[in-house]
Design an enzyme around this catalytic site. Structure first.
Site, PDB file in Angstrom:
ATOM      1  CB  ALA A  74      -3.793   4.915  -2.197  1.00  0.00           C
ATOM      2  CD  GLN A 131      -1.717  -4.355   0.694  1.00  0.00           C
ATOM      3  OE1 GLN A 131      -0.863  -3.105   0.105  1.00  0.00           O
ATOM      4  NE2 GLN A 131      -1.123  -3.895   1.874  1.00  0.00           N
ATOM      5  CB  SER A 132      -4.867   1.579  -2.899  1.00  0.00           C
ATOM      6  OG  SER A 132      -5.138   3.023  -4.427  1.00  0.00           O
ATOM      7  CG  ASN A 133      -0.523  -1.509  -6.598  1.00  0.00           C
ATOM      8  OD1 ASN A 133      -0.126  -1.482  -5.820  1.00  0.00           O
ATOM      9  ND2 ASN A 133      -1.397  -1.859  -7.202  1.00  0.00           N
TER      10      ASN A 133
END
Ligand SMILES: *Cc1c(COP(=O)(O)O)cnc(C)c1O
Length: 331
Positions: free
Chosen positions: A83, A79-81
């Site tokens: 990325a 859930q990386s913002n």
């Protein structure tokens, strides 16, 4: 190997300056004056759903483009913002994006992952690995791309290198133009580049970081980056950094964080995410309670974005569903 450190012209990815707005109802509910609490809207930067990584990516992608890169490669949690916004930047700049993620392909494509797909990113699943192993996996992907004749630029974890952090030094200067009298900026701390850039522009005393559990030594990470920016050593213990809002772990939701999300949403109509901005406002509330933030001075909460993460966070979605059920009227 492509190095991002020696070229220093940003590309434009966002819409600047971001607004600085008052939060009078939240301020008064905390016992502050209506004029004491403001919000800097870096959730509204425009590209890719918004968030703090865009200011860093302007510098990092500037270097990548100058070096003729064909691909952006970066790492993160599913859930990386960061990325997601790297994928959006790649799309905007006409570059292929490869995301090396800590997890397995069976993870539901919700929240940020849904947007990664929309922006056309390729995901490489590295399994349940730690930070160094994830970085190694990204280097391996980059080597493979180079062997195929591509020119990948590896963007650091969270966009946090001294180059990326320059984006938040500019944000600090932008804030001073908007409010020369500001006393304290409150910001969520992940990989540390955002706080480091602000500290560089505003000084350590005016920046209150709230650790969110993404790294093991946030003070060390911020101090190292701030020292690299200024060329002078900065002692980690000179930073204002709250360590009390992580709860059980990075991915779990503690009650004070849900409370901060509810209070901000219900008093100002502003949504926070459960991993970063919810923790930052929980830290701000705790800082008012223990007297670190006081009435009569201007406090600015930096909204760093992250809302898509709410839709990929099972704990937060369970809490909102239970809350909704408890307030449903029967017809
Ligand atoms: C990455 C992130 C942060 C933390 O920024 P760092 O520079 O990594 O410390 C804060 N808020 C949101 C929403 C983020 O995505």
């Amino acid at each position: 190997m492509t190095s991002l450190s020696d070229v220093s012209r940003p590309v434009r990815l966002g819409t600047w300056p971001t607004p600085l707005e008052p939060m009078p109802r939240l301020a008064e509910s905390l016992g502050l004056g209506a004029e004491d609490l403001w919000i800097k809207r870096d959730d509204l930067v425009g590209l890719g759903g918004g968030g703090n990584k865009i200011r860093k990516l302007e510098w990092l992608c500037g270097a990548a483009v100058a070096e003729g890169a064909t691909h952006l490669v970066t790492t993160g949690a599913p859930q990386s913002n960061h990325a997601r916004l790297t994928a959006a930047a790649g799309a905007r700049l006409g570059l292929e994006t490869v995301l090396v993620l800590a997890g397995t392909p069976d993870i539901a494509a919700q929240g940020n992952l849904a947007l990664d797909a929309l922006f056309g990113a390729t995901c490489v699943w590295a399994g349940a690995v730690d930070g160094p192993a994830l970085t190694a996996a990204a280097e391996e992907v980059a080597s493979r791309l180079r062997a195929e004749g591509a020119l990948p630029a590896v963007i650091p974890f969270g966009g946090s290198s001294a180059l990326g952090a320059r984006g938040y030094a500019s944000c600090g200067h932008e804030l001073l133009m908007q409010d020369p009298g500001l006393d304290t900026v409150v910001v969520a701390v992940g990989s540390g580049g955002t706080m480091a850039g602000l500290v560089h522009a505003l000084g350590a005393r005016r920046v209150l970081g709230v650790h969110c559990g993404a790294v093991s030594d946030p003070a060390g990470a911020v101090a190292t980056l701030a020292s690299e920016l200024s060329g002078a050593p900065l002692a980690p213990d000179s930073l204002r950094l709250r360590m009390d809002q992580v709860g059980e772990s990075y991915s779990t939701l503690a009650a004070p964080v849900m409370d901060a999300m509810n209070r901000t949403a219900r008093s100002e109509g502003i949504a926070l995410d459960p991993v970063y901005t919810g923790r930052a406002v929980a830290g701000l509330i705790a800082a008012v309670a223990d007297g670190d933030i006081t009435p009569g001075r201007r406090t600015v909460f930096l909204h760093t974005g992250g809302l898509p993460g709410l839709f990929g966070h099972s704990g937060a979605l369970e809490a909102t569903a239970a809350d909704l059920a408890s307030r449903s009227l029967t017809p």
